[in-house]
Structures are given as C-alpha cells and as structure tokens.
Scaffold this active site. Structure first.
Site, short mmCIF file in Angstrom:
data_model
loop_
_atom_site.label_atom_id
_atom_site.label_comp_id
_atom_site.label_asym_id
_atom_site.label_seq_id
_atom_site.Cartn_x
_atom_site.Cartn_y
_atom_site.Cartn_z
CB ILE A 169 -0.98 -0.03 1.20
CG1 ILE A 169 -1.91 -1.25 1.05
CG2 ILE A 169 -1.80 1.26 1.26
CD1 ILE A 169 -2.86 -1.48 2.19
CG ASP A 213 10.03 -0.42 3.88
OD1 ASP A 213 8.87 -0.23 3.45
OD2 ASP A 213 10.44 -1.52 4.30
CG PHE A 245 1.60 2.98 4.67
CD1 PHE A 245 0.24 2.90 4.45
CD2 PHE A 245 2.26 4.14 4.30
CE1 PHE A 245 -0.45 3.94 3.86
CE2 PHE A 245 1.58 5.19 3.70
CZ PHE A 245 0.22 5.09 3.49
CB ALA A 246 6.35 0.57 9.00
CG ASN A 259 6.90 -3.60 13.62
OD1 ASN A 259 7.91 -2.91 13.54
ND2 ASN A 259 6.03 -3.71 12.63
CE1 TYR A 299 -2.52 -5.37 11.33
CE2 TYR A 299 -4.77 -6.11 10.90
CZ TYR A 299 -3.71 -5.28 10.60
OH TYR A 299 -3.82 -4.37 9.59
#
Ligand code: UDP
Length: 335
Positions: free
Chosen positions: A19, A38, A79-80, A98, A147
């Site tokens: 994405i 990234d 987005f990571a 994370n 998640y």
C-alpha cells in the site's frame, strides 16, 4: 514576483510495501516530495520508484532523530506494521513491539521535531465481529485478535496525543485492499502470500496450484465469506485527500475506506476465471479461525466529507490490474 511554492515533504514509513508504494506513487504524481523509510523486512526496494529511499527501522529512535534533523518533514504517513492476523495470535509480542512500541518512537520523534500531521494506516479489524452491516465508523470497537488490538491501541494513542500535544491525524480503516498499479510498475507481493485475490490468480497462472476456500457453511447466500474489496489506487487517492484536509483543517479524523459492496469468495473465483480465461482448481476446506461471515464497510463519511470518488474498485478492474501485475512480477522478478 511570486515566491516559489514548494510542495510539502512527506515521510512515508513503510513506503516500500504494497500500500505504501502505491501511495508514494500517488503523492509524487501530485507533486509532493517524498522520503521512504523502510526496513525491507516485507517491503521491496524495487517498489521505491519515486522519492528518496532510506533504509531504516522504527526501533532505532536515534536514526529517526537523525532523519528528522536532516530533512524538513511536513507530514508523516505510516504503513509499517506487521499484518498477519494468525501470526499475531501466536507471536503477539512481535506485533505489540513493532506496531505499537516502535510506532511510539515515531510519534515521539515527530513531537520532538514539531511535526504534527500524521496519516495512519488502520484497519476494519478494529471493529471485531460486526454487529451490523455495513459497518460505520461509530460501530463498537472490539478487535478479536492482537493485530486488530495493536491498531486500536494506536488509534487511542493518537487521540491522546491530539489532546496533549496537538497532533493532527487521520486514521484510515481499510477493508480489503486489492488490485495493482494499472501500469504494472508495482503491485501486491507478500511473502508469504495469504490474501485471497493474489492466491486465486496464482492458481489461474499456475495450473498445478489450487485455491482453498476457507469454509462453505457461512450464513451467506453461497456459504462463503463476503468481503469488501477496495482498489489500492482508490486507497491512494483517499490518503492524498486526507493529507490535504489535515493541512487545511488540522484535527482528528477517522474514516472507513471500503467500496460498500461485498463479494463472496466464490464470486471472486468465478470473476477471476472470467477475467483470466483460465481454469482455477478449487479445494473446499475448513473455516479459517477468526473469519467473520461478512465484512462490508460504509465509507459514506469519506465520500461526502472529502469528496472521495473511488474509480477503480469494480471487481473487474481489481482483478484485471492484479492479473496484469502478476505477469510483470513473474517476468521481471522471476517469481
Ligand atoms: N480466503 C480463502 N482462501 C484463502 C485466503 C482467503 O478462502 O486462501 C478467504 C478468507 O477466509 C476471507 C477472504 O478470503 O473470507 C479474504 O481473505 P484475505 O486473507 O484476503 O483478507 P482478510 O479478509 O482476512 O483481511
């Protein structure tokens, strides 16, 4: 004489992923400057075709400080995140570290450098099992896996940061992102791949493979799960609109991003047969734990508040662009 107006610089964290790379493309097409940060754990360096690439990890706060001191960053898009639901159940620490702890590093460094604009990649997984369909932004939030909880935690943290430090943010809750850049430059490429559409198309491409349908006894018209698929380019335009809106009217925003229509697993397979002109071997298997029968979003708020107009989210366009990308991926990357 008019002063030369330079477009803002946007830091895209996780911009080498599926994405993030499409949004990097969209921002550059609109004239923004972008910096892609990234760690390439799941991203692909070959997807960074626009902007400046910096290899780095959110766990390293000093690297973030260096980055923010070297560049004048006007806003961040984030987005990571790890996004395998099953893995989040078996290895929750990995997800909390994370998706939450490392993201807090980012927020803290943004605060240190007075960067107050954030577009955050959230998910319909923050709702959990739907009580009503289509799901609006006011639906209760009871995620049913780690998640989804990491994303909900981040939404709470951003809300607290808005009150305490004046953070302006947009949390965009995606339904099922799908499809690819129509030019075939970038597309969906996960390793391992778990998503329905790429797996169905892979089964069309390679006739020795098959697709397993996870459950045929759901309370849906054909017994298979229904999902709301939204083209990644429509997600991109929504992110650009959200960013511009945050610049114009800083505040706290939450939007669903879906196309408001549901398609069953069987319907996706049938459409894929039509579009590819290939046979697809199907195995009818057991339900996958944690899958609700039906997830369809109501994106009216995004459509009316920001005049978002999804243009590529017909199933035909989603499957056609994903199919075209699969050929590129095979030829160019020998996968
Ligand atoms: N699905 C399936 N077989 C697969 C992968 C997915 O039947 O190999 C189903 C899954 O149960 C869900 C839908 O396809 O109902 C979409 O799943 P995906 O993993 O693509 O996205 P999710 O909805 O989990 O985010």
């Amino acid at each position: 004489m008019n002063a030369i107006q330079t477009k803002p610089t946007i830091l895209i964290v996780g911009g080498a992923g599926y994405i993030g790379s499409h949004i990097n493309c969209a921002l550059n097409e609109r004239g923004y400057n972008t910096i892609i940060f990234d760690n390439l754990v799941y991203g692909h360096e070959s997807f960074v075709q626009w902007g400046k690439f910096i290899l780095g990890d959110l766990a390293d706060k000093n690297q973030l400080r260096l980055l923010f001191s070297q560049y004048k960053i006007d806003a961040v898009m984030h987005f990571a995140a790890y996004a395998y639901v099953g893995e989040s159940v078996t290895d929750p620490y990995k997800y909390y570290i994370n998706n939450v702890a490392n993201t807090l590093n980012l927020l803290e460094v943004m605060q240190e450098f007075d960067v107050k604009t954030l577009v955050f990649s959230s998910t319909c997984a923050v709702y959990g099992t739907p009580q009503e369909i289509p799901i609006t932004e006011n639906h209760p939030q009871n995620p049913i896996n780690p998640y989804g909880r990491t994303k909900l935690m981040m939404e709470h943290i951003m809300a607290d940061a808005a009150q305490a430090y004046g953070l302006g943010y947009a949390a965009l809750r995606y339904f099922n992102a799908a499809g690819a850049d129509p030019g075939g430059r970038i597309g969906e490429w996960h390793d391992p791949e778990t998503h329905l559409i790429p797996l169905v198309l892979e089964a069309a491409r390679d006739q020795s493979r098959s697709i397993t349908v996870f459950g045929t006894d759901y309370e849906t018209p054909d017994g298979t799960c229904i999902r709301d698929y939204i083209h990644v380019n429509d997600l991109s335009s929504a992110h650009c609109l959200a960013l511009d809106h945050l610049f114009d009217q800083p505040g706290e925003y939450v939007f669903n991003l879906g196309n408001g229509q549901g398609f069953s697993v069987k319907e996706i397979i049938d459409s894929a047969r039509e579009i590819t002109g290939r046979g697809i071997n199907v195995i009818y298997g057991q339900r996958r734990p944690g899958d609700p029968a039906k997830l369809v979003g109501n994106a009216q708020k995004m459509l009316s508040t920001l005049n978002w107009t999804p243009q590529s989210s017909s199933i035909k366009t989603i499957l056609q662009t994903a199919w075209d990308w699969l050929q590129v991926k095979e030829q160019k990357y020998k996968t």
